[in-house]
Design a protein around this motif. Structure first.
Motif, mmCIF file in Angstrom:
data_model
loop_
_atom_site.group_PDB
_atom_site.id
_atom_site.type_symbol
_atom_site.label_atom_id
_atom_site.label_comp_id
_atom_site.label_asym_id
_atom_site.label_seq_id
_atom_site.Cartn_x
_atom_site.Cartn_y
_atom_site.Cartn_z
ATOM 1 N N TRP A 109 48.885 71.939 -0.944
ATOM 2 C CA TRP A 109 47.442 72.779 -0.968
ATOM 3 C C TRP A 109 46.814 72.134 0.242
ATOM 4 O O TRP A 109 45.975 72.681 0.884
ATOM 5 N N ASN A 141 51.446 78.854 -6.140
ATOM 6 C CA ASN A 141 51.964 78.255 -4.815
ATOM 7 C C ASN A 141 52.362 79.524 -3.926
ATOM 8 O O ASN A 141 52.274 79.463 -2.736
ATOM 9 N N ALA A 167 58.154 73.985 -3.336
ATOM 10 C CA ALA A 167 57.312 73.915 -4.217
ATOM 11 C C ALA A 167 57.374 75.075 -5.357
ATOM 12 O O ALA A 167 57.422 75.051 -6.530
ATOM 13 N N THR A 168 57.353 76.302 -4.677
ATOM 14 C CA THR A 168 57.655 77.351 -5.334
ATOM 15 C C THR A 168 58.799 77.420 -6.107
ATOM 16 O O THR A 168 59.187 77.832 -7.253
ATOM 17 N N SER A 185 52.451 69.974 -5.279
ATOM 18 C CA SER A 185 52.011 71.228 -4.864
ATOM 19 C C SER A 185 50.382 70.945 -4.440
ATOM 20 O O SER A 185 50.127 71.517 -3.313
ATOM 21 N N SER A 211 59.137 74.995 -8.802
ATOM 22 C CA SER A 211 58.420 75.669 -10.210
ATOM 23 C C SER A 211 59.254 76.571 -10.825
ATOM 24 O O SER A 211 59.142 76.772 -11.919
ATOM 25 N N HIS A 253 49.010 80.244 -2.378
ATOM 26 C CA HIS A 253 48.353 79.534 -1.116
ATOM 27 C C HIS A 253 49.392 79.614 -0.303
ATOM 28 O O HIS A 253 48.840 79.833 0.946
ATOM 29 N N GLN A 254 50.438 80.070 -0.339
ATOM 30 C CA GLN A 254 51.346 80.705 0.775
ATOM 31 C C GLN A 254 50.920 81.888 1.491
ATOM 32 O O GLN A 254 50.921 81.987 2.584
ATOM 33 N N GLN A 267 54.989 76.119 1.110
ATOM 34 C CA GLN A 267 55.154 76.145 -0.409
ATOM 35 C C GLN A 267 56.492 76.560 -1.014
ATOM 36 O O GLN A 267 56.373 76.710 -2.153
#
Length: 362
Positions: free
Chosen positions: A331, A144, A158-159, A327, A162, A147-148, A155
């Motif tokens: 994405w 994440n 999501a991060t 996630s 996680s 991708h961020q 994200q």
């Protein structure tokens, strides 16, 4: 997923695009005023007059389907809270019963506070949860963050979830291999020195930080998040019994996420629909509800079958699967935005933290 521009009606979507994606949408056709037919017909018009968001079969029209998804998310949040209250009521009943035969929960679950497979051996459910949470959660954190950085996606949540998964795994390591069976009885502040009390308090505050973070993202004032979180962590160490440790986590997260969304976020306006559907929020709401059957199965069916399938690892594995799905949605949306949208110097940040949409309090 709410990020693509529909090509209906001459290339323009009849409804306003979500607030956070309007920078990527073409301007509306001059003089075009959407009618009730454009909004899904008389059926959609009737739905908008209802005070409670009812759910029906999945519609085909994009805009009506988005409204339907928003209502599904609303109901998921409500039922998640209701089932959490039922879970707490069952646990309260069992804690007041001295006879195991009168308890509704499984005896082995009540003894340990978790459904433990392989108890007494070197590797048990706590061990498997630690490994799965550390490996999968750590990989999701890195993915994440990547991708961020590459696509400026959204994200952050999501991060954070996680990272909570990783900390959750360390909690299992502590409970399963370092603390006593009745582990909550040894972390009471009145029984510990101040250094140890501070250490346990900081660990609990860090572990449960995902709760007020979700509340803050969904409109709870920062000061209320901080004060409530510190008070809850102290109450957790001082009062929560071992049997309620698992339930406390579910109650804490469900309350921080579901309550502000149910109180302040509706399902009628395009902005409200966007905040419920876009950026994976509908999936998150459904995920909270999807975890509840696993929670009940662990508490009430541990001796019957849950322990034979790994015990508590079923719950942690479900969390990991939900975080993976969430996630992937982010994405994909970030990839679409990266392909279709060219950021401009005047574009607002797409971060849910820097561009939060606080629901208006009526």
């Amino acid at each position: 997923d709410g990020t693509e521009v529909s090509r209906q009606r001459g290339g323009r979507h009849p409804l306003p695009m979500p607030v956070r994606a309007r920078a990527c949408a073409a301007p509306a056709r001059p003089g075009f005023v959407p009618t009730e037919r454009d909004h899904g017909g008389a059926f959609a018009a009737a739905l908008k007059t209802m005070s409670v968001p009812f759910c029906f079969a999945v519609p085909n029209d994009v805009s009506v389907r988005r409204n339907w998804m928003a209502r599904v998310a609303w109901w998921c949040e409500l039922f998640a809270l209701v089932l959490t209250a039922v879970y707490c009521a069952i646990l309260k009943h069992d804690l007041q019963e001295d006879s195991p035969s009168k308890r509704m929960s499984s005896s082995s679950w009540f003894q340990y506070g978790f459904c433990i497979s392989g108890e007494g051996r070197g590797l048990n459910s706590h061990s498997w949860c630690f490994v799965a949470d550390l490996v999968c959660g750590g990989a999701l954190v890195l993915a994440n963050l990547r991708h961020q950085r590459l696509r400026s996606g959204r994200q952050e949540v999501a991060t954070a979830v996680s990272a909570f998964t990783v900390l959750h795994g360390f909690g299992h390591l502590l409970i399963g291999h370092f603390l006593e069976r009745d582990f909550m009885s040894v972390v009471r502040p009145e029984l510990l020195t101040w250094p140890w009390t501070t250490l346990y308090f900081l660990f609990a505050a860090t572990l449960f930080l995902i709760g007020p973070f979700l509340g803050y993202v969904n409109g709870v004032p920062r000061s209320l998040c901080v004060i409530s979180h510190l008070a809850a962590c102290w109450a957790f160490l001082k009062y929560v019994p071992t049997q309620f440790t698992f339930g406390f986590v579910a109650l804490y997260l469900n309350a921080w996420y579901c309550v502000p969304r149910l109180l302040w976020l509706g399902t009628r306006t395009p902005d409200e629909v966007a905040q419920r559907v876009d950026d994976g929020w509908a999936l998150v709401s459904c995920g909270f509800l999807a975890l509840m059957p696993v929670t009940f199965a662990e508490m009430m069916a541990c001796d019957a079958f849950t322990r034979d399938f790994g015990g508590h690892i079923l719950y942690d594995g479900s969390i990991i699967l939900i975080v993976i799905a969430y996630s992937l949605v982010l994405w994909r949306q970030a990839s679409i935005r990266g392909d279709e949208c060219i950021p401009t110097p005047t574009s607002k940040s797409s971060s849910p933290l820097s561009g939060r949409h606080h629901p208006k309090k009526s």
